[in-house]
Design a protein around this motif. Structure first.
Motif, PDB file in Angstrom:
ATOM      1  N   LEU A 165       0.828  -1.202   0.000  1.00 11.02           N
ATOM      2  CA  LEU A 165       0.000   0.000   0.000  1.00 11.02           C
ATOM      3  C   LEU A 165       0.866   1.257   0.000  1.00 11.02           C
ATOM      4  CD1 LEU A 165      -2.949   1.075   0.278  1.00 11.02           C
ATOM      5  CD2 LEU A 165      -2.575   1.080   2.757  1.00 11.02           C
ATOM      6  N   ARG A 166       0.440   2.259  -0.749  1.00 13.06           N
ATOM      7  CA  ARG A 166       1.117   3.550  -0.752  1.00 13.06           C
ATOM      8  C   ARG A 166       0.079   4.659  -0.679  1.00 13.06           C
ATOM      9  NH1 ARG A 166       4.463   0.433  -0.034  1.00 13.06           N
ATOM     10  NH2 ARG A 166       6.593   0.285  -0.874  1.00 13.06           N
ATOM     11  N   VAL A 167       0.466   5.756  -0.017  1.00 17.67           N
ATOM     12  CA  VAL A 167      -0.400   6.938   0.067  1.00 17.67           C
ATOM     13  C   VAL A 167       0.409   8.151  -0.371  1.00 17.67           C
ATOM     14  CG1 VAL A 167      -1.825   5.992   1.918  1.00 17.67           C
ATOM     15  CG2 VAL A 167       0.204   7.345   2.485  1.00 17.67           C
ATOM     16  N   LEU A 205       4.846   4.758   2.380  1.00 17.39           N
ATOM     17  CA  LEU A 205       4.312   3.534   2.976  1.00 17.39           C
ATOM     18  C   LEU A 205       3.674   3.895   4.310  1.00 17.39           C
ATOM     19  CD1 LEU A 205       3.999   0.427   3.251  1.00 17.39           C
ATOM     20  CD2 LEU A 205       6.281   0.420   4.318  1.00 17.39           C
ATOM     21  N   PRO A 206       2.350   3.759   4.440  1.00 20.56           N
ATOM     22  CA  PRO A 206       1.700   4.111   5.712  1.00 20.56           C
ATOM     23  C   PRO A 206       1.753   2.965   6.720  1.00 20.56           C
ATOM     24  CG  PRO A 206       0.043   3.509   4.097  1.00 20.56           C
ATOM     25  CD  PRO A 206       1.374   3.385   3.399  1.00 20.56           C
ATOM     26  N   MET A 207       2.003   3.319   7.962  1.00 21.37           N
ATOM     27  CA  MET A 207       1.967   2.359   9.068  1.00 21.37           C
ATOM     28  C   MET A 207       0.926   2.844  10.061  1.00 21.37           C
ATOM     29  SD  MET A 207       5.983   1.345   9.648  1.00 21.37           S
ATOM     30  CE  MET A 207       6.856   0.444   8.363  1.00 21.37           C
ATOM     31  N   TYR A 208       0.022   1.961  10.442  1.00 21.19           N
ATOM     32  CA  TYR A 208      -1.181   2.357  11.166  1.00 21.19           C
ATOM     33  C   TYR A 208      -1.174   1.823  12.598  1.00 21.19           C
ATOM     34  CZ  TYR A 208      -3.100   3.442   6.540  1.00 21.19           C
ATOM     35  OH  TYR A 208      -3.308   3.963   5.281  1.00 21.19           O
ATOM     36  N   PHE A 209      -1.680   2.642  13.510  1.00 23.33           N
ATOM     37  CA  PHE A 209      -1.894   2.209  14.883  1.00 23.33           C
ATOM     38  C   PHE A 209      -3.303   1.631  15.066  1.00 23.33           C
ATOM     39  CE2 PHE A 209       1.720   4.970  15.294  1.00 23.33           C
ATOM     40  CZ  PHE A 209       2.473   4.381  16.293  1.00 23.33           C
ATOM     41  N   MET A 219      14.780  -1.306   4.401  1.00 20.25           N
ATOM     42  CA  MET A 219      13.672  -0.377   4.192  1.00 20.25           C
ATOM     43  C   MET A 219      14.122   1.053   4.426  1.00 20.25           C
ATOM     44  SD  MET A 219       9.946  -0.212   6.084  1.00 20.25           S
ATOM     45  CE  MET A 219       9.427  -1.771   5.367  1.00 20.25           C
ATOM     46  N   ASP A 220      13.749   1.943   3.523  1.00 20.14           N
ATOM     47  CA  ASP A 220      14.044   3.361   3.672  1.00 20.14           C
ATOM     48  C   ASP A 220      12.897   4.005   4.454  1.00 20.14           C
ATOM     49  OD1 ASP A 220      14.710   5.989   3.548  1.00 20.14           O
ATOM     50  OD2 ASP A 220      14.976   6.071   1.376  1.00 20.14           O
ATOM     51  N   PHE A 221      13.111   4.203   5.740  1.00 19.10           N
ATOM     52  CA  PHE A 221      12.045   4.718   6.597  1.00 19.10           C
ATOM     53  C   PHE A 221      11.748   6.193   6.340  1.00 19.10           C
ATOM     54  CE2 PHE A 221      13.176   0.881   8.966  1.00 19.10           C
ATOM     55  CZ  PHE A 221      11.922   0.389   9.273  1.00 19.10           C
ATOM     56  N   ARG A 222      12.558   6.837   5.493  1.00 12.26           N
ATOM     57  CA  ARG A 222      12.227   8.207   5.095  1.00 12.26           C
ATOM     58  C   ARG A 222      10.983   8.226   4.216  1.00 12.26           C
ATOM     59  NH1 ARG A 222      17.960   9.750   2.627  1.00 12.26           N
ATOM     60  NH2 ARG A 222      17.569   7.634   1.808  1.00 12.26           N
ATOM     61  N   ASN A 223      10.641   7.073   3.672  1.00 12.61           N
ATOM     62  CA  ASN A 223       9.453   6.957   2.828  1.00 12.61           C
ATOM     63  C   ASN A 223       8.285   6.312   3.571  1.00 12.61           C
ATOM     64  OD1 ASN A 223      10.682   8.104   0.531  1.00 12.61           O
ATOM     65  ND2 ASN A 223      11.663   6.143   0.042  1.00 12.61           N
ATOM     66  N   VAL A 224       8.298   6.444   4.890  1.00 17.39           N
ATOM     67  CA  VAL A 224       7.240   5.890   5.747  1.00 17.39           C
ATOM     68  C   VAL A 224       6.482   7.044   6.399  1.00 17.39           C
ATOM     69  CG1 VAL A 224       6.835   4.664   7.927  1.00 17.39           C
ATOM     70  CG2 VAL A 224       8.337   3.661   6.191  1.00 17.39           C
ATOM     71  N   VAL A 225       5.197   6.859   6.581  1.00 15.03           N
ATOM     72  CA  VAL A 225       4.400   7.820   7.344  1.00 15.03           C
ATOM     73  C   VAL A 225       3.637   7.051   8.419  1.00 15.03           C
ATOM     74  CG1 VAL A 225       2.494   7.677   5.682  1.00 15.03           C
ATOM     75  CG2 VAL A 225       2.626   9.616   7.237  1.00 15.03           C
ATOM     76  N   MET A 226       3.692   7.546   9.654  1.00 14.34           N
ATOM     77  CA  MET A 226       2.983   6.923  10.762  1.00 14.34           C
ATOM     78  C   MET A 226       1.588   7.539  10.852  1.00 14.34           C
ATOM     79  SD  MET A 226       5.428   4.939  11.691  1.00 14.34           S
ATOM     80  CE  MET A 226       4.724   4.195  13.158  1.00 14.34           C
ATOM     81  N   VAL A 227       0.568   6.690  10.908  1.00 18.02           N
ATOM     82  CA  VAL A 227      -0.824   7.149  10.884  1.00 18.02           C
ATOM     83  C   VAL A 227      -1.464   6.897  12.253  1.00 18.02           C
ATOM     84  CG1 VAL A 227      -3.054   6.987   9.734  1.00 18.02           C
ATOM     85  CG2 VAL A 227      -0.938   6.564   8.434  1.00 18.02           C
ATOM     86  N   PRO A 228      -1.806   7.946  12.992  1.00 19.63           N
ATOM     87  CA  PRO A 228      -2.440   7.749  14.307  1.00 19.63           C
ATOM     88  C   PRO A 228      -3.862   7.239  14.154  1.00 19.63           C
ATOM     89  CG  PRO A 228      -2.430  10.064  13.727  1.00 19.63           C
ATOM     90  CD  PRO A 228      -1.630   9.364  12.654  1.00 19.63           C
TER      91      PRO A 228
END
Length: 225
Positions: A128-130, A139-143, A183-192
């Motif tokens: 998934l990408r946003v 790459l979104p990571m969700y709580f 993994m390049d975590f600069r291309n990650v977004v954390m989603v609350p």
């Protein structure tokens, strides 16, 4: 890493006048340290501490918002704890969903995500990408698992693919961010979490908790600011 985590708010009960975090003393705490609780939902924090609000009429408390990055690195990871244990409290429904992912019906129960604090599930579909704020794909990571499912359903309407949902421990994930990784975590977004709970919802969460319930302050605990 801290700036990545700063997009996620967490909440604690604080003194109105000083802004200091309200600390709990628990007689069963092994090291006798006082405890500071942080929650992902302000209504949960308010509901959990409601009995003590009624007991201590002279105190004026607020629910204050902090950034997860600041709290994690300045408090949880600090070498100087000053006699305080810091606890990040997950939504027990997310813990249950994480256990289901790791242990399907025909599998042995997992030992992961059994703790009532500091074991936070983070859900991700690696396909998934946003759209990021810089216009690039992230790459979104969700709580919240439901937030991930909603995003997958929206993506499936335009791009046909089969989502594969994985779950990671937040603490392990932060360690990976700070180490060499494929993994390049600069291309990650954390989603609350997007959905706030009502106080009634919070009560039902505590009542439905399995294995190790959330340890929360009671009206017999002592308090300091």
């Amino acid at each position: 890493v801290q700036s990545l985590l700063d997009t996620v708010p967490v909440y604690a009960v604080t003194e109105s006048q000083t802004g200091g975090i309200v600390l709990a003393s628990e007689k069963d705490n092994e090291n006798n340290n006082e405890i500071a609780y942080f929650f992902f939902n302000p209504k949960t924090a308010n509901s959990v501490f409601a009995p003590l609000r009624k007991k201590d009429d002279d105190s004026s408390w607020d629910v204050s918002q902090f950034s997860l990055g600041l709290v994690w690195f300045e408090l949880f990871q600090s070498a100087e704890k000053n006699g305080v244990d810091y606890r990040l409290v997950p939504d027990t429904r997310e813990l249950a969903e994480a256990q289901k992912i790791l242990s399907p019906d025909d599998a042995e129960p997992t030992d992961y995500f059994r703790s009532a604090y500091n074991e936070i599930p983070v859900f991700v579909d690696l396909s998934l990408r946003v759209q990021g704020g810089d216009g690039g794909k992230k790459l979104p990571m969700y709580f919240s698992l439901q937030d991930l499912i909603d995003s997958c359903q929206q993506a499936d309407a335009s791009e046909r693919y089969e989502p594969t949902i994985n779950v990671s421990n937040f603490c392990t994930l932060v360690e990976q961010m700070q180490a060499e990784s494929d993994m390049d975590f600069r291309n990650v977004v954390m989603v609350p979490p997007s959905q706030l709970l009502s106080p009634d919802d919070s009560n039902s969460i505590q009542a439905d908790a399995k294995d190790e319930p959330i340890t929360i302050p009671t009206s017999t605990d002592s308090w300091d600011d």
